[in-house]
Design a protein around this motif. Structure first.
Motif, PDB file in Angstrom:
ATOM      1  N   LEU A  28       0.832  -1.201   0.000  1.00 17.51           N
ATOM      2  CA  LEU A  28       0.000   0.000   0.000  1.00 17.51           C
ATOM      3  C   LEU A  28       0.870   1.256   0.000  1.00 17.51           C
ATOM      4  O   LEU A  28       0.571   2.225  -0.721  1.00 17.51           O
ATOM      5  CB  LEU A  28      -0.919  -0.016   1.219  1.00 17.51           C
ATOM      6  CG  LEU A  28      -1.876   1.178   1.363  1.00 17.51           C
ATOM      7  CD1 LEU A  28      -2.831   1.237   0.178  1.00 17.51           C
ATOM      8  CD2 LEU A  28      -2.658   1.078   2.678  1.00 17.51           C
ATOM      9  N   GLY A  29       1.944   1.246   0.796  1.00 18.37           N
ATOM     10  CA  GLY A  29       2.832   2.399   0.835  1.00 18.37           C
ATOM     11  C   GLY A  29       3.499   2.664  -0.505  1.00 18.37           C
ATOM     12  O   GLY A  29       3.589   3.813  -0.954  1.00 18.37           O
ATOM     13  N   VAL A  30       3.964   1.599  -1.150  1.00 23.23           N
ATOM     14  CA  VAL A  30       4.573   1.753  -2.481  1.00 23.23           C
ATOM     15  C   VAL A  30       3.557   2.290  -3.472  1.00 23.23           C
ATOM     16  O   VAL A  30       3.855   3.167  -4.291  1.00 23.23           O
ATOM     17  CB  VAL A  30       5.139   0.395  -2.960  1.00 23.23           C
ATOM     18  CG1 VAL A  30       5.625   0.502  -4.404  1.00 23.23           C
ATOM     19  CG2 VAL A  30       6.280  -0.044  -2.056  1.00 23.23           C
ATOM     20  N   GLY A  31       2.327   1.770  -3.413  1.00 22.69           N
ATOM     21  CA  GLY A  31       1.285   2.224  -4.332  1.00 22.69           C
ATOM     22  C   GLY A  31       0.974   3.709  -4.161  1.00 22.69           C
ATOM     23  O   GLY A  31       0.810   4.441  -5.148  1.00 22.69           O
ATOM     24  N   VAL A  32       0.900   4.168  -2.911  1.00 18.53           N
ATOM     25  CA  VAL A  32       0.621   5.583  -2.655  1.00 18.53           C
ATOM     26  C   VAL A  32       1.754   6.461  -3.194  1.00 18.53           C
ATOM     27  O   VAL A  32       1.512   7.524  -3.781  1.00 18.53           O
ATOM     28  CB  VAL A  32       0.406   5.818  -1.147  1.00 18.53           C
ATOM     29  CG1 VAL A  32       0.294   7.312  -0.844  1.00 18.53           C
ATOM     30  CG2 VAL A  32      -0.848   5.104  -0.669  1.00 18.53           C
ATOM     31  N   CYS A  33       2.997   6.015  -3.017  1.00 23.22           N
ATOM     32  CA  CYS A  33       4.139   6.773  -3.537  1.00 23.22           C
ATOM     33  C   CYS A  33       4.083   6.872  -5.058  1.00 23.22           C
ATOM     34  O   CYS A  33       4.356   7.938  -5.634  1.00 23.22           O
ATOM     35  CB  CYS A  33       5.444   6.111  -3.104  1.00 23.22           C
ATOM     36  SG  CYS A  33       5.846   6.326  -1.359  1.00 23.22           S
ATOM     37  N   LEU A  34       3.752   5.789  -5.719  1.00 28.21           N
ATOM     38  CA  LEU A  34       3.687   5.810  -7.181  1.00 28.21           C
ATOM     39  C   LEU A  34       2.542   6.690  -7.683  1.00 28.21           C
ATOM     40  O   LEU A  34       2.652   7.314  -8.737  1.00 28.21           O
ATOM     41  CB  LEU A  34       3.539   4.386  -7.717  1.00 28.21           C
ATOM     42  CG  LEU A  34       4.753   3.471  -7.474  1.00 28.21           C
ATOM     43  CD1 LEU A  34       4.496   2.081  -8.051  1.00 28.21           C
ATOM     44  CD2 LEU A  34       6.006   4.070  -8.089  1.00 28.21           C
ATOM     45  N   VAL A  35       1.452   6.748  -6.926  1.00 29.51           N
ATOM     46  CA  VAL A  35       0.383   7.688  -7.278  1.00 29.51           C
ATOM     47  C   VAL A  35       0.893   9.125  -7.189  1.00 29.51           C
ATOM     48  O   VAL A  35       0.564   9.983  -8.018  1.00 29.51           O
ATOM     49  CB  VAL A  35      -0.838   7.484  -6.363  1.00 29.51           C
ATOM     50  CG1 VAL A  35      -1.881   8.587  -6.591  1.00 29.51           C
ATOM     51  CG2 VAL A  35      -1.473   6.127  -6.618  1.00 29.51           C
ATOM     52  N   GLY A  36       1.736   9.390  -6.179  1.00 29.22           N
ATOM     53  CA  GLY A  36       2.345  10.709  -6.057  1.00 29.22           C
ATOM     54  C   GLY A  36       3.213  11.052  -7.254  1.00 29.22           C
ATOM     55  O   GLY A  36       3.203  12.188  -7.752  1.00 29.22           O
ATOM     56  N   VAL A  37       3.965  10.060  -7.747  1.00 22.55           N
ATOM     57  CA  VAL A  37       4.765  10.284  -8.955  1.00 22.55           C
ATOM     58  C   VAL A  37       3.862  10.556 -10.151  1.00 22.55           C
ATOM     59  O   VAL A  37       4.162  11.401 -11.005  1.00 22.55           O
ATOM     60  CB  VAL A  37       5.668   9.064  -9.230  1.00 22.55           C
ATOM     61  CG1 VAL A  37       6.430   9.235 -10.539  1.00 22.55           C
ATOM     62  CG2 VAL A  37       6.640   8.867  -8.083  1.00 22.55           C
ATOM     63  N   GLY A  38       2.738   9.853 -10.204  1.00 23.08           N
ATOM     64  CA  GLY A  38       1.786  10.096 -11.278  1.00 23.08           C
ATOM     65  C   GLY A  38       1.275  11.529 -11.278  1.00 23.08           C
ATOM     66  O   GLY A  38       1.025  12.108 -12.349  1.00 23.08           O
ATOM     67  N   CYS A  39       1.145  12.120 -10.103  1.00 23.33           N
ATOM     68  CA  CYS A  39       0.716  13.521 -10.015  1.00 23.33           C
ATOM     69  C   CYS A  39       1.756  14.451 -10.632  1.00 23.33           C
ATOM     70  O   CYS A  39       1.406  15.446 -11.285  1.00 23.33           O
ATOM     71  CB  CYS A  39       0.470  13.894  -8.560  1.00 23.33           C
ATOM     72  SG  CYS A  39      -0.974  13.103  -7.817  1.00 23.33           S
ATOM     73  N   VAL A  40       3.039  14.140 -10.427  1.00 20.81           N
ATOM     74  CA  VAL A  40       4.100  14.956 -11.033  1.00 20.81           C
ATOM     75  C   VAL A  40       4.038  14.863 -12.556  1.00 20.81           C
ATOM     76  O   VAL A  40       4.149  15.869 -13.266  1.00 20.81           O
ATOM     77  CB  VAL A  40       5.479  14.509 -10.519  1.00 20.81           C
ATOM     78  CG1 VAL A  40       6.594  15.252 -11.245  1.00 20.81           C
ATOM     79  CG2 VAL A  40       5.587  14.741  -9.026  1.00 20.81           C
ATOM     80  N   VAL A  41       3.868  13.638 -13.064  1.00 21.07           N
ATOM     81  CA  VAL A  41       3.767  13.451 -14.518  1.00 21.07           C
ATOM     82  C   VAL A  41       2.552  14.188 -15.065  1.00 21.07           C
ATOM     83  O   VAL A  41       2.613  14.841 -16.119  1.00 21.07           O
ATOM     84  CB  VAL A  41       3.687  11.948 -14.854  1.00 21.07           C
ATOM     85  CG1 VAL A  41       3.495  11.746 -16.346  1.00 21.07           C
ATOM     86  CG2 VAL A  41       4.948  11.232 -14.374  1.00 21.07           C
TER      87      VAL A  41
END
Length: 234
Positions: A28-41
């Motif tokens: 879950l923590g990894v998934g939330v971080c990757l969603v954050g990266v998606g926001c940057v993109v």
């Protein structure tokens, strides 16, 4: 791409070689971080950034993926070394071999760039020294953080580097930032916090700490190690 691809590399290598078993909270923590990266993109696409590429974007992408893979491998190996051995010994070997390897690389690939540097300008010297000091503190503290947490947690934390780069750009170059950058930083910080809620010890770490504890008891009490091991099993 560089930040994101190193994370699955570290996850896979840690699971295969370090025998780390992840819980739901880690995923879950990894998934939330990757969603954050998606926001940057998303923010970059919304502002029209990244639309112009080089002459050979495929080669650039492959080199970037290769670099991310090698960086992930180095982090997993570093986690194993600092948790099974000693941080000081690791830093000593890193400084010794790193100086030789980077010196050869500098002489082969960047000697022309170094030759044209205006060393008489104090601003350039100050920037070079500041960069070296920052790298010194980075590589000095990284093994300590890696020993306390894990290679995956460190790579997840690096995802927040885009936000700090943006802050410096705002103060130095008057950048205008998208609100999604703030959301991205919040998601990355939340993801790292979730991942860190439960420790992820490597498979050999328990046995290593047990051997280290027995050696310390033997040193202080002079009780034979075989007897101490038998008493521990009992």
């Amino acid at each position: 791409m560089l930040d994101c691809f190193s994370i699955p590399t570290v996850l896979a290598l840690s699971w295969i070689f370090l025998k780390i078993r992840y819980k739901i909270v880690h995923i879950l923590g990894v998934g939330v971080c990757l969603v954050g990266v998606g926001c940057v993109v998303w923010a970059d696409v919304d502002e029209g950034k990244g639309g112009v590429g080089g002459n050979d974007r495929l080669l650039g992408d492959m080199l970037c993926l290769s670099g991310a893979t090698l960086y992930g491998i180095s982090n997993v190996v570093e986690e194993f070394v600092v948790k099974m051995h000693d941080c000081i010994e690791f830093l000593g070997m890193l400084g010794l071999f790193g100086s030789v390897i980077n010196g050869i690389q500098l002489a082969i690939l960047e000697r022309q760039e170094v030759a044209v540097i205006r060393w008489e300008q104090w601003q350039i010297v100050a920037l070079v020294i500041s960069f070296a000091v920052c790298l010194f503190f980075l590589y000095s503290t990284m093994p300590v953080v890696m020993r306390i947490s894990s290679a995956t947690a460190v790579n997840l934390s690096i995802l927040s580097a885009d936000f700090y780069s943006l802050l410096i750009g705002v103060f130095l170059f008057q950048y205008k930032f998208h609100v999604l950058y703030i959301l991205s930083f919040t998601l990355v910080a939340t993801g790292v916090l979730l991942y860190s809620l439960k420790p992820t010890p490597i498979a050999h770490q328990t046995g290593h700490y047990r051997s280290e504890l027995l050696a310390r008891i033997h040193y202080k009490t002079k009780i034979p190690l075989l007897k101490l091991s038998t008493q521990c099993l009992d």
